[in-house]
Design a protein around this motif. Sequence first.
Motif, PDB file in Angstrom:
ATOM      1  N   LYS A  65     -39.309-108.595  50.381  1.00  0.00           N
ATOM      2  CA  LYS A  65     -37.554-108.930  50.061  1.00  0.00           C
ATOM      3  C   LYS A  65     -37.168-109.854  50.304  1.00  0.00           C
ATOM      4  O   LYS A  65     -37.420-110.969  50.958  1.00  0.00           O
ATOM      5  CB  LYS A  65     -37.146-107.612  51.089  1.00  0.00           C
ATOM      6  N   VAL A  66     -36.621-110.529  49.474  1.00  0.00           N
ATOM      7  CA  VAL A  66     -35.476-112.198  49.641  1.00  0.00           C
ATOM      8  C   VAL A  66     -34.322-111.989  49.568  1.00  0.00           C
ATOM      9  O   VAL A  66     -33.118-110.828  49.426  1.00  0.00           O
ATOM     10  CB  VAL A  66     -36.013-112.981  48.562  1.00  0.00           C
ATOM     11  N   MET A  67     -33.473-112.607  50.322  1.00  0.00           N
ATOM     12  CA  MET A  67     -31.951-113.406  50.178  1.00  0.00           C
ATOM     13  C   MET A  67     -32.246-114.235  49.133  1.00  0.00           C
ATOM     14  O   MET A  67     -32.362-115.047  48.876  1.00  0.00           O
ATOM     15  CB  MET A  67     -31.235-113.696  51.218  1.00  0.00           C
ATOM     16  N   ILE A  68     -30.803-113.756  47.715  1.00  0.00           N
ATOM     17  CA  ILE A  68     -31.155-114.571  47.045  1.00  0.00           C
ATOM     18  C   ILE A  68     -29.775-115.890  47.352  1.00  0.00           C
ATOM     19  O   ILE A  68     -28.464-115.473  47.076  1.00  0.00           O
ATOM     20  CB  ILE A  68     -31.445-113.881  44.891  1.00  0.00           C
ATOM     21  N   SER A  69     -29.904-117.501  46.466  1.00  0.00           N
ATOM     22  CA  SER A  69     -28.653-117.983  46.482  1.00  0.00           C
ATOM     23  C   SER A  69     -27.351-117.855  45.910  1.00  0.00           C
ATOM     24  O   SER A  69     -27.547-117.165  44.683  1.00  0.00           O
ATOM     25  CB  SER A  69     -29.079-119.293  46.360  1.00  0.00           C
ATOM     26  N   PRO A  70     -26.664-117.970  46.093  1.00  0.00           N
ATOM     27  CA  PRO A  70     -25.341-117.669  45.691  1.00  0.00           C
ATOM     28  C   PRO A  70     -24.792-118.992  44.021  1.00  0.00           C
ATOM     29  O   PRO A  70     -24.571-118.475  43.669  1.00  0.00           O
ATOM     30  CB  PRO A  70     -23.725-117.877  46.939  1.00  0.00           C
ATOM     31  N   GLU A  71     -26.167-120.005  44.770  1.00  0.00           N
ATOM     32  CA  GLU A  71     -26.074-120.968  42.947  1.00  0.00           C
ATOM     33  C   GLU A  71     -26.825-120.112  42.356  1.00  0.00           C
ATOM     34  O   GLU A  71     -26.869-121.214  41.239  1.00  0.00           O
ATOM     35  CB  GLU A  71     -27.293-122.451  44.354  1.00  0.00           C
ATOM     36  N   VAL A  72     -27.882-119.132  42.510  1.00  0.00           N
ATOM     37  CA  VAL A  72     -28.238-118.727  41.195  1.00  0.00           C
ATOM     38  C   VAL A  72     -27.268-117.239  40.921  1.00  0.00           C
ATOM     39  O   VAL A  72     -27.281-117.127  39.721  1.00  0.00           O
ATOM     40  CB  VAL A  72     -29.928-117.902  41.646  1.00  0.00           C
ATOM     41  N   THR A  73     -26.702-116.672  41.749  1.00  0.00           N
ATOM     42  CA  THR A  73     -25.487-115.601  41.550  1.00  0.00           C
ATOM     43  C   THR A  73     -24.850-116.095  40.855  1.00  0.00           C
ATOM     44  O   THR A  73     -23.476-114.940  40.096  1.00  0.00           O
ATOM     45  CB  THR A  73     -25.992-114.241  42.608  1.00  0.00           C
TER      46      THR A  73
END
Length: 58
Positions: A6-14
């Motif tokens: 499980k990971v958190m995805i950066s707003p820079e990506v999303t």
Amino acid sequence: MKVGDKVMISPEVTNKDDWEEGKVIDVEANPFVGIVISAKTNEGEVFFEKECLFKKVS
């Protein structure tokens, strides 16, 4: 990181306002940029980018 983490995805990506939670679906050793993580969110969206833009959830 490995598949299934499980990971958190950066707003820079999303391009969203906050970090999004997801699950790693692929880990690639890219010869040009290093480790590339692909992750799928609970909503079914798939994002991929350099490993540094993901945080592993404990």
